[in-house]
Design a protein around this motif. Structure first.
Motif, PDB file in Angstrom:
ATOM      1  N   GLU A  40       0.895  -1.127  -0.087  1.00  0.00           N
ATOM      2  CA  GLU A  40       0.104  -0.013  -0.202  1.00  0.00           C
ATOM      3  C   GLU A  40       0.895   1.215  -0.212  1.00  0.00           C
ATOM      4  O   GLU A  40       0.402   2.152  -0.702  1.00  0.00           O
ATOM      5  N   ALA A  41       2.047   1.320   0.866  1.00  0.00           N
ATOM      6  CA  ALA A  41       2.949   2.359   0.861  1.00  0.00           C
ATOM      7  C   ALA A  41       3.491   2.550  -0.480  1.00  0.00           C
ATOM      8  O   ALA A  41       3.670   3.844  -1.226  1.00  0.00           O
ATOM      9  N   ARG A  42       3.716   1.777  -1.076  1.00  0.00           N
ATOM     10  CA  ARG A  42       4.406   1.681  -2.484  1.00  0.00           C
ATOM     11  C   ARG A  42       3.452   2.301  -3.449  1.00  0.00           C
ATOM     12  O   ARG A  42       3.768   3.194  -4.294  1.00  0.00           O
ATOM     13  N   ILE A  43       2.308   1.839  -3.465  1.00  0.00           N
ATOM     14  CA  ILE A  43       1.237   2.250  -4.277  1.00  0.00           C
ATOM     15  C   ILE A  43       0.801   3.803  -4.181  1.00  0.00           C
ATOM     16  O   ILE A  43       0.739   4.638  -4.981  1.00  0.00           O
ATOM     17  N   THR A  44       0.748   4.140  -2.910  1.00  0.00           N
ATOM     18  CA  THR A  44       0.754   5.791  -2.551  1.00  0.00           C
ATOM     19  C   THR A  44       1.848   6.518  -3.087  1.00  0.00           C
ATOM     20  O   THR A  44       1.574   7.480  -3.719  1.00  0.00           O
ATOM     21  N   TYR A  45       2.971   5.932  -2.758  1.00  0.00           N
ATOM     22  CA  TYR A  45       4.372   6.719  -3.435  1.00  0.00           C
ATOM     23  C   TYR A  45       4.295   6.677  -4.927  1.00  0.00           C
ATOM     24  O   TYR A  45       4.397   7.868  -5.301  1.00  0.00           O
ATOM     25  N   GLU A  46       4.133   5.693  -5.508  1.00  0.00           N
ATOM     26  CA  GLU A  46       4.090   5.858  -6.970  1.00  0.00           C
ATOM     27  C   GLU A  46       2.908   6.398  -7.621  1.00  0.00           C
ATOM     28  O   GLU A  46       3.132   7.102  -8.636  1.00  0.00           O
ATOM     29  N   ASP A  47       1.730   6.658  -7.172  1.00  0.00           N
ATOM     30  CA  ASP A  47       0.634   7.324  -7.381  1.00  0.00           C
ATOM     31  C   ASP A  47       0.771   8.708  -7.465  1.00  0.00           C
ATOM     32  O   ASP A  47       0.331   9.621  -8.136  1.00  0.00           O
ATOM     33  N   ALA A  48       1.393   9.164  -6.178  1.00  0.00           N
ATOM     34  CA  ALA A  48       2.151  10.600  -5.856  1.00  0.00           C
ATOM     35  C   ALA A  48       3.032  11.150  -7.111  1.00  0.00           C
ATOM     36  O   ALA A  48       2.771  12.236  -7.643  1.00  0.00           O
ATOM     37  N   LEU A  49       3.834  10.316  -7.377  1.00  0.00           N
ATOM     38  CA  LEU A  49       4.760  10.442  -8.495  1.00  0.00           C
ATOM     39  C   LEU A  49       4.122  10.650  -9.657  1.00  0.00           C
ATOM     40  O   LEU A  49       4.576  11.549 -10.642  1.00  0.00           O
ATOM     41  N   ASP A  50       3.421   9.544 -10.004  1.00  0.00           N
ATOM     42  CA  ASP A  50       2.434   9.826 -11.609  1.00  0.00           C
ATOM     43  C   ASP A  50       1.543  11.276 -11.555  1.00  0.00           C
ATOM     44  O   ASP A  50       1.767  11.731 -12.563  1.00  0.00           O
ATOM     45  N   GLU A  51       1.263  11.734 -10.489  1.00  0.00           N
ATOM     46  CA  GLU A  51       0.586  13.160 -10.429  1.00  0.00           C
ATOM     47  C   GLU A  51       1.652  14.262 -10.157  1.00  0.00           C
ATOM     48  O   GLU A  51       1.141  15.458 -10.235  1.00  0.00           O
ATOM     49  N   GLY A  52       2.813  13.930  -9.974  1.00  0.00           N
ATOM     50  CA  GLY A  52       3.929  15.072 -10.023  1.00  0.00           C
ATOM     51  C   GLY A  52       4.014  15.667  -8.798  1.00  0.00           C
ATOM     52  O   GLY A  52       4.622  16.556  -8.671  1.00  0.00           O
ATOM     53  N   ARG A  53       3.546  15.083  -7.668  1.00  0.00           N
ATOM     54  CA  ARG A  53       3.556  15.522  -6.219  1.00  0.00           C
ATOM     55  C   ARG A  53       4.749  14.991  -5.425  1.00  0.00           C
ATOM     56  O   ARG A  53       5.235  13.783  -5.642  1.00  0.00           O
ATOM     57  N   LEU A  54       5.256  15.893  -4.544  1.00  0.00           N
ATOM     58  CA  LEU A  54       6.392  15.306  -3.823  1.00  0.00           C
ATOM     59  C   LEU A  54       6.078  14.398  -2.887  1.00  0.00           C
ATOM     60  O   LEU A  54       4.878  14.110  -2.427  1.00  0.00           O
ATOM     61  N   SER A  55       6.738  13.355  -2.839  1.00  0.00           N
ATOM     62  CA  SER A  55       6.431  12.164  -1.937  1.00  0.00           C
ATOM     63  C   SER A  55       7.592  11.332  -1.237  1.00  0.00           C
ATOM     64  O   SER A  55       8.784  11.715  -2.064  1.00  0.00           O
ATOM     65  N   VAL A  56       7.440  10.768  -0.545  1.00  0.00           N
ATOM     66  CA  VAL A  56       8.705  10.219   0.572  1.00  0.00           C
ATOM     67  C   VAL A  56       8.270   8.769   0.845  1.00  0.00           C
ATOM     68  O   VAL A  56       7.045   8.650   1.366  1.00  0.00           O
ATOM     69  N   LEU A  57       9.027   7.833   0.704  1.00  0.00           N
ATOM     70  CA  LEU A  57       8.945   6.494   1.039  1.00  0.00           C
ATOM     71  C   LEU A  57      10.137   5.977   1.848  1.00  0.00           C
ATOM     72  O   LEU A  57      11.379   5.966   1.332  1.00  0.00           O
TER      73      LEU A  57
END
Length: 93
Positions: A40-57
């Motif tokens: 779930e954490a990986r999906i949340t991170y990848e989704d944020a990147l796909d939307e161009g949003r800053l994200s940390v994993l």
């Protein structure tokens, strides 16, 4: 870089240690870690990147080896990471 990047840091954490908190401050913006199931954490991170949003994993790749990924990191951004861990004490006496 002139475009956002993904920065990856690999670091050791003691075998018996438990990470209890994680915070990232990126150009004054403080982000607090939330524990999630690994996929779930990986999906949340990848989704944020796909939307161009800053994200940390943060992930434990192997026992004692941790990986911190910061994605969509703006050019020239300053990053500070705080990791809190609990380590068991032993009685050698």
């Amino acid at each position: 870089e002139d475009a956002p990047i993904e920065a990856i840091l690999t670091f050791p954490v003691g075998f018996d240690a438990v990470v209890t908190a994680l915070a990232a401050t990126i150009d004054g913006r403080r982000m607090l870690g939330i524990a999630k199931e690994k996929s779930e954490a990986r999906i949340t991170y990848e989704d944020a990147l796909d939307e161009g949003r800053l994200s940390v994993l943060h992930e434990e790749a192997l026992r004692g080896i941790h990986v911190l990924s910061v994605g969509a990191l703006p050019p020239s951004a300053e990053v500070a990471i705080e990791l809190e861990q609990a380590i068991p004490l032993t009685n050698n006496g």
